[in-house]
Design a protein around this motif. Sequence first.
Motif, PDB file in Angstrom:
ATOM      1  N   PHE A  50     -24.258  13.128  -4.145  1.00  0.00           N
ATOM      2  CA  PHE A  50     -22.817  12.920  -4.231  1.00  0.00           C
ATOM      3  C   PHE A  50     -22.046  14.239  -4.251  1.00  0.00           C
ATOM      4  N   ASP A  51     -22.661  15.298  -4.697  1.00  0.00           N
ATOM      5  CA  ASP A  51     -22.027  16.603  -4.643  1.00  0.00           C
ATOM      6  C   ASP A  51     -21.907  17.080  -3.201  1.00  0.00           C
ATOM      7  N   VAL A  52     -22.952  16.889  -2.422  1.00  0.00           N
ATOM      8  CA  VAL A  52     -22.912  17.264  -1.007  1.00  0.00           C
ATOM      9  C   VAL A  52     -21.908  16.393  -0.264  1.00  0.00           C
ATOM     10  N   GLU A  53     -21.812  15.128  -0.649  1.00  0.00           N
ATOM     11  CA  GLU A  53     -20.818  14.259  -0.031  1.00  0.00           C
ATOM     12  C   GLU A  53     -19.421  14.822  -0.254  1.00  0.00           C
ATOM     13  N   GLN A  67      -9.468  12.232  16.973  1.00  0.00           N
ATOM     14  CA  GLN A  67      -9.311  11.781  15.599  1.00  0.00           C
ATOM     15  C   GLN A  67     -10.118  10.515  15.317  1.00  0.00           C
ATOM     16  N   GLY A  68     -10.156   9.586  16.244  1.00  0.00           N
ATOM     17  CA  GLY A  68     -10.910   8.343  16.051  1.00  0.00           C
ATOM     18  C   GLY A  68     -12.408   8.609  15.930  1.00  0.00           C
ATOM     19  N   PHE A  69     -12.937   9.486  16.772  1.00  0.00           N
ATOM     20  CA  PHE A  69     -14.360   9.812  16.726  1.00  0.00           C
ATOM     21  C   PHE A  69     -14.726  10.493  15.417  1.00  0.00           C
ATOM     22  N   VAL A  70     -13.880  11.459  14.991  1.00  0.00           N
ATOM     23  CA  VAL A  70     -14.136  12.187  13.755  1.00  0.00           C
ATOM     24  C   VAL A  70     -14.087  11.229  12.561  1.00  0.00           C
ATOM     25  N   LEU A  71     -13.144  10.298  12.588  1.00  0.00           N
ATOM     26  CA  LEU A  71     -13.051   9.306  11.523  1.00  0.00           C
ATOM     27  C   LEU A  71     -14.288   8.411  11.507  1.00  0.00           C
ATOM     28  N   GLY A  72     -14.761   7.995  12.677  1.00  0.00           N
ATOM     29  CA  GLY A  72     -15.951   7.150  12.764  1.00  0.00           C
ATOM     30  C   GLY A  72     -17.197   7.845  12.244  1.00  0.00           C
ATOM     31  N   VAL A  73     -17.351   9.113  12.580  1.00  0.00           N
ATOM     32  CA  VAL A  73     -18.519   9.864  12.109  1.00  0.00           C
ATOM     33  C   VAL A  73     -18.520   9.929  10.585  1.00  0.00           C
ATOM     34  N   MET A  74     -17.369  10.205   9.982  1.00  0.00           N
ATOM     35  CA  MET A  74     -17.318  10.292   8.523  1.00  0.00           C
ATOM     36  C   MET A  74     -17.520   8.930   7.879  1.00  0.00           C
ATOM     37  N   LEU A  75     -17.024   7.868   8.486  1.00  0.00           N
ATOM     38  CA  LEU A  75     -17.244   6.541   7.920  1.00  0.00           C
ATOM     39  C   LEU A  75     -18.721   6.167   7.946  1.00  0.00           C
ATOM     40  N   VAL A  76     -19.440   6.546   9.002  1.00  0.00           N
ATOM     41  CA  VAL A  76     -20.886   6.294   9.045  1.00  0.00           C
ATOM     42  C   VAL A  76     -21.579   7.093   7.949  1.00  0.00           C
ATOM     43  N   PHE A  77     -21.200   8.342   7.781  1.00  0.00           N
ATOM     44  CA  PHE A  77     -21.786   9.177   6.732  1.00  0.00           C
ATOM     45  C   PHE A  77     -21.517   8.575   5.358  1.00  0.00           C
ATOM     46  N   LEU A  78     -20.266   8.181   5.097  1.00  0.00           N
ATOM     47  CA  LEU A  78     -19.932   7.598   3.807  1.00  0.00           C
ATOM     48  C   LEU A  78     -20.641   6.269   3.579  1.00  0.00           C
ATOM     49  N   PHE A  79     -20.846   5.497   4.643  1.00  0.00           N
ATOM     50  CA  PHE A  79     -21.571   4.239   4.516  1.00  0.00           C
ATOM     51  C   PHE A  79     -22.988   4.481   4.015  1.00  0.00           C
ATOM     52  N   PHE A  80     -23.691   5.421   4.630  1.00  0.00           N
ATOM     53  CA  PHE A  80     -25.072   5.679   4.226  1.00  0.00           C
ATOM     54  C   PHE A  80     -25.161   6.265   2.818  1.00  0.00           C
ATOM     55  N   VAL A  81     -24.166   7.056   2.438  1.00  0.00           N
ATOM     56  CA  VAL A  81     -24.201   7.629   1.096  1.00  0.00           C
ATOM     57  C   VAL A  81     -23.886   6.564   0.049  1.00  0.00           C
ATOM     58  N   THR A  82     -22.930   5.684   0.327  1.00  0.00           N
ATOM     59  CA  THR A  82     -22.558   4.668  -0.658  1.00  0.00           C
ATOM     60  C   THR A  82     -23.556   3.520  -0.722  1.00  0.00           C
TER      61      THR A  82
END
Length: 127
Positions: free
Chosen positions: A76-79, A97-112
């Motif tokens: 969670f610190d790295v997140e 902007q849409g692509f960058v948002l999608g990449v971060m949402l995938v990252f946040l999904f796997f972390v959460t």
Amino acid sequence: MTEYYEAYGTVIAILLAGIALVAIAFLLGRIVSPKREYGRYGEKPIAFESGIDPVGFGWAQTNIRYYMFAFMFVIFDVETLFVFPWANYLESAGPDQGFVLGVMLVFLFFVTVTLPYELKKGVLKWV
């Protein structure tokens, strides 16, 4: 051309000053530190932990929960480390902007997803 070599002279002077300061610090530490003589089995070689005399053997098993909590903290610190610069970049991303948002949402999904998984496995139960 001489300005070019003067820049190297500055770097070398700073390196020598740093080495000299470290050497002086070690020398002062050796001069100022108290000198005590201990016998072969004196108190000096005893392990020391948080101001408490050691009891029992030096080798003890550590519960895996400590490592799991540390690992979760790192995740969670790295997140957090990734989310703040990403939020600044998202503002200036322009057409991507849409692509960058999608990449971060995938990252946040796997972390959460890891938190409910750890709750289900019972890792967060402190006994």
